[in-house]
Design an enzyme around this catalytic site. Structure first.
Site, PDB file in Angstrom:
ATOM      1  N   GLU A   1      -7.386  -5.038   9.211  1.00  0.00           N
ATOM      2  CA  GLU A   1      -6.795  -4.538   7.962  1.00  0.00           C
ATOM      3  C   GLU A   1      -6.711  -5.682   6.948  1.00  0.00           C
ATOM      4  O   GLU A   1      -6.521  -6.853   7.299  1.00  0.00           O
ATOM      5  CB  GLU A   1      -5.418  -3.895   8.204  1.00  0.00           C
ATOM      6  CG  GLU A   1      -4.975  -3.103   6.976  1.00  0.00           C
ATOM      7  CD  GLU A   1      -3.785  -2.172   7.197  1.00  0.00           C
ATOM      8  OE1 GLU A   1      -3.240  -2.139   8.309  1.00  0.00           O
ATOM      9  OE2 GLU A   1      -3.423  -1.468   6.228  1.00  0.00           O
TER      10      GLU A   1
ATOM     11  N   TYR B   1       9.926  -0.952   9.911  1.00  0.00           N
ATOM     12  CA  TYR B   1       8.488  -1.170  10.127  1.00  0.00           C
ATOM     13  C   TYR B   1       7.939  -0.147  11.129  1.00  0.00           C
ATOM     14  O   TYR B   1       6.895   0.476  10.905  1.00  0.00           O
ATOM     15  CB  TYR B   1       8.282  -2.598  10.650  1.00  0.00           C
ATOM     16  CG  TYR B   1       6.849  -3.051  10.639  1.00  0.00           C
ATOM     17  CD1 TYR B   1       6.333  -3.740   9.546  1.00  0.00           C
ATOM     18  CD2 TYR B   1       6.011  -2.795  11.711  1.00  0.00           C
ATOM     19  CE1 TYR B   1       5.017  -4.149   9.532  1.00  0.00           C
ATOM     20  CE2 TYR B   1       4.699  -3.199  11.705  1.00  0.00           C
ATOM     21  CZ  TYR B   1       4.200  -3.880  10.611  1.00  0.00           C
ATOM     22  OH  TYR B   1       2.891  -4.284  10.607  1.00  0.00           O
TER      23      TYR B   1
ATOM     24  N   HIS C   1       0.821  -1.227   0.000  1.00  0.00           N
ATOM     25  CA  HIS C   1       0.000   0.000   0.000  1.00  0.00           C
ATOM     26  C   HIS C   1       0.855   1.277   0.000  1.00  0.00           C
ATOM     27  O   HIS C   1       0.653   2.204   0.785  1.00  0.00           O
ATOM     28  CB  HIS C   1      -1.087   0.000   1.071  1.00  0.00           C
ATOM     29  CG  HIS C   1      -0.673  -0.040   2.526  1.00  0.00           C
ATOM     30  ND1 HIS C   1       0.392   0.638   3.028  1.00  0.00           N
ATOM     31  CD2 HIS C   1      -1.251  -0.658   3.584  1.00  0.00           C
ATOM     32  CE1 HIS C   1       0.472   0.444   4.331  1.00  0.00           C
ATOM     33  NE2 HIS C   1      -0.501  -0.351   4.683  1.00  0.00           N
TER      34      HIS C   1
ATOM     35  N   ASP D   1       0.155  -6.637  14.118  1.00  0.00           N
ATOM     36  CA  ASP D   1       1.203  -5.846  13.448  1.00  0.00           C
ATOM     37  C   ASP D   1       2.404  -5.535  14.358  1.00  0.00           C
ATOM     38  O   ASP D   1       3.543  -5.457  13.877  1.00  0.00           O
ATOM     39  CB  ASP D   1       0.632  -4.508  12.973  1.00  0.00           C
ATOM     40  CG  ASP D   1      -0.106  -4.616  11.653  1.00  0.00           C
ATOM     41  OD1 ASP D   1       0.164  -5.558  10.897  1.00  0.00           O
ATOM     42  OD2 ASP D   1      -0.954  -3.752  11.382  1.00  0.00           O
TER      43      ASP D   1
ATOM     44  N   HIS E   1      -7.096  -8.073  14.036  1.00  0.00           N
ATOM     45  CA  HIS E   1      -6.927  -6.813  13.295  1.00  0.00           C
ATOM     46  C   HIS E   1      -7.634  -6.960  11.956  1.00  0.00           C
ATOM     47  O   HIS E   1      -7.445  -7.957  11.257  1.00  0.00           O
ATOM     48  CB  HIS E   1      -5.423  -6.576  13.111  1.00  0.00           C
ATOM     49  CG  HIS E   1      -5.043  -5.326  12.380  1.00  0.00           C
ATOM     50  ND1 HIS E   1      -5.846  -4.218  12.307  1.00  0.00           N
ATOM     51  CD2 HIS E   1      -3.903  -5.010  11.684  1.00  0.00           C
ATOM     52  CE1 HIS E   1      -5.223  -3.275  11.603  1.00  0.00           C
ATOM     53  NE2 HIS E   1      -4.059  -3.732  11.210  1.00  0.00           N
TER      54      HIS E   1
HETATM   55 FE1  FEO Z   1      -2.223  -3.001   9.947  1.00  0.00          FE
HETATM   56 FE2  FEO Z   1      -0.459  -5.717   8.669  1.00  0.00          FE
HETATM   57  O1  FEO Z   1      -1.907  -4.510   8.869  1.00  0.00           O
END
Ligand code: FEO
Length: 409
Positions: free
Chosen positions: A80, A196, A24, A164, A78
């Site tokens: 996402e 990260y 992304h 994450d 999560h």
């Molecule tokens: Fe916040 Fe790996 O997604």
């Protein structure tokens, strides 16, 4: 890759994305993984899913261990897309399973899937799910990484499935930290953790400190941290916890990143004596040309260094577009505990350096003023000014760095 037992009865059943280079918009030169975990006990649970296009790999890995229709519980830590969008694939195989999710998770997840088809149980911090011999405890972690986020702790095995947090974008056949540092190196693993954190979690330092303090207060013993990306921490979970505490507390190297772009090499020409002045003042310096560096790489280098000099030529009285883009991106990451200045060449009216300082102040960063500007092209005299500016900035950075001495001890 097949399922891997990470601890007694707990299996990694995720997928390795060797090819992804644009996550992304975040450059991922090392690829990534989508980790999720199957827990086999009297009742069977799955914690998280994987990115939708890797759902069949996840199903295959699960099938190598159990019949998916036997899964009774599915935890969505999560929502996402990279972790939750294979839910339809797994629910098609075990439609009566119960999904465990936070309240905010449920609200968000309804925007992606019709949840009315499925059993959904909303959970909050401290809620538990007993599978037989193992007990899952849920721990809400809002904004780490999204408002919905939570972690799942397995008390009997002292395993924290952290979604994450504590992850890294690394594609590797190694699943564990000790395996990875044998075939690669600890410094590469650390670099991936910093990369990260800088690109994803930088805005949430205070929340991270609070959450780690809460984990400590709850007395959760942690022998393994299993994130949803990259390498699982079975040998050194305390190391990554400490790295997070350090970064959240403002720790950085005593170094300076010069991040610049250039039109006709004049601003670039300024960067070199600046670097030399910094170096001769005893501070390490890295020079990063923005158009030759992925945005995420430049963000990481900014984050690693206590000081930063931004070099921007003036174009139409404003900043060069790549620099404006970088600073906008940086502002969204809400950086703290860094000192910054600006330099650049201009032709007639100028404006870029002034505009850059406006951005620095909007971010609330410590600024080194005034900036340094050169008309058209640096002369020998200008080169000397750049060298001296570099030295003066380095001295200021050294002084500012002392504020953080206790983190850097
Ligand atoms: Fe916040 Fe790996 O997604």
């Amino acid at each position: 890759m097949k399922a891997v037992e990470i601890k007694n009865g707990i299996y990694w059943v995720g997928a390795i994305d060797w090819a992804v280079r644009d996550f992304h918009g975040y450059e991922t030169p090392r690829g990534t993984t989508y980790n999720n975990y199957l827990i086999i006990d009297d009742e069977i649970a799955l914690v998280d899913t994987v990115k939708h296009e890797f759902g069949d790999i996840m199903i295959k890995n699960i099938k190598s261990m159990v019949d998916p229709s036997k899964i009774r519980h599915i935890v969505i830590n999560h929502i996402e897309n990279d972790h939750s969008t294979s839910i339809d694939k797994i629910m098609a195989l075990t439609p009566s399973a119960t999904i465990y999710i936070t309240e905010k998770g449920k609200k968000g997840y309804e925007r992606f899937f019709d949840l009315s088809r499925w059993n959904v149980r909303v959970v909050k911090t401290g809620d538990t799910l007993c599978l037989g011999k193992k007990t899952l405890t849920f721990l809400e972690t809002p904004m780490l990484h999204w408002p919905d986020s939570m972690m799942t702790y397995i008390k009997e095995d002292k395993v924290l499935i952290s979604q994450d947090a504590f992850g890294q974008h690394i594609a590797s056949a190694a699943r564990f930290d000790d395996e990875f540092i044998t075939c690669q190196s600890m410094s590469e693993l650390e670099d991936a953790v910093v990369d990260y954190y800088a690109n994803i979690l930088m805005p949430f330092g205070q929340l991270i400190k609070n959450k780690i303090a809460e984990i400590t207060k709850l007395g959760l013993e942690i022998e393994m941290i299993a994130p949803d990306h990259g390498i699982i921490w079975r040998n050194a979970p305390q190391k990554v916890l400490q790295m997070y505490l350090d970064m959240a507390g403002g720790r950085s190297d005593l170094s300076i990143a010069i991040i610049y772009d250039t039109m006709w090499h004049s601003t670039e020409h300024m960067a070199l004596p600046l670097m030399q002045g910094i170096k001769d003042a005893g501070v390490e310096c890295k020079v990063i040309k923005l158009r030759a560096t992925p945005m995420s790489g430049a963000i990481k280098e900014f984050w690693k260094s206590r000081g930063c000099l931004i070099g921007t030529p003036t174009l139409n009285n404003i900043m060069f577009p790549s620099i404006a883009n970088f600073l906008t991106h940086l502002r969204g990451l809400r950086p703290k505990n860094r000192i910054i200045g600006a330099f650049g060449s201009y032709g007639w009216g100028g404006g870029a350096v002034k505009e850059a300082y406006g951005e620095f102040k909007r971010m609330g960063l410590e600024v080194f003023e005034p900036g340094l500007q050169v008309l058209y092209r640096p002369s020998l005299d200008d080169e000397t000014k750049c060298y001296e500016y570099g030295q003066a900035f380095a001295e200021k950075v050294k002084e500012y760095h002392k504020k953080f001495e206790y983190q850097n001890a």
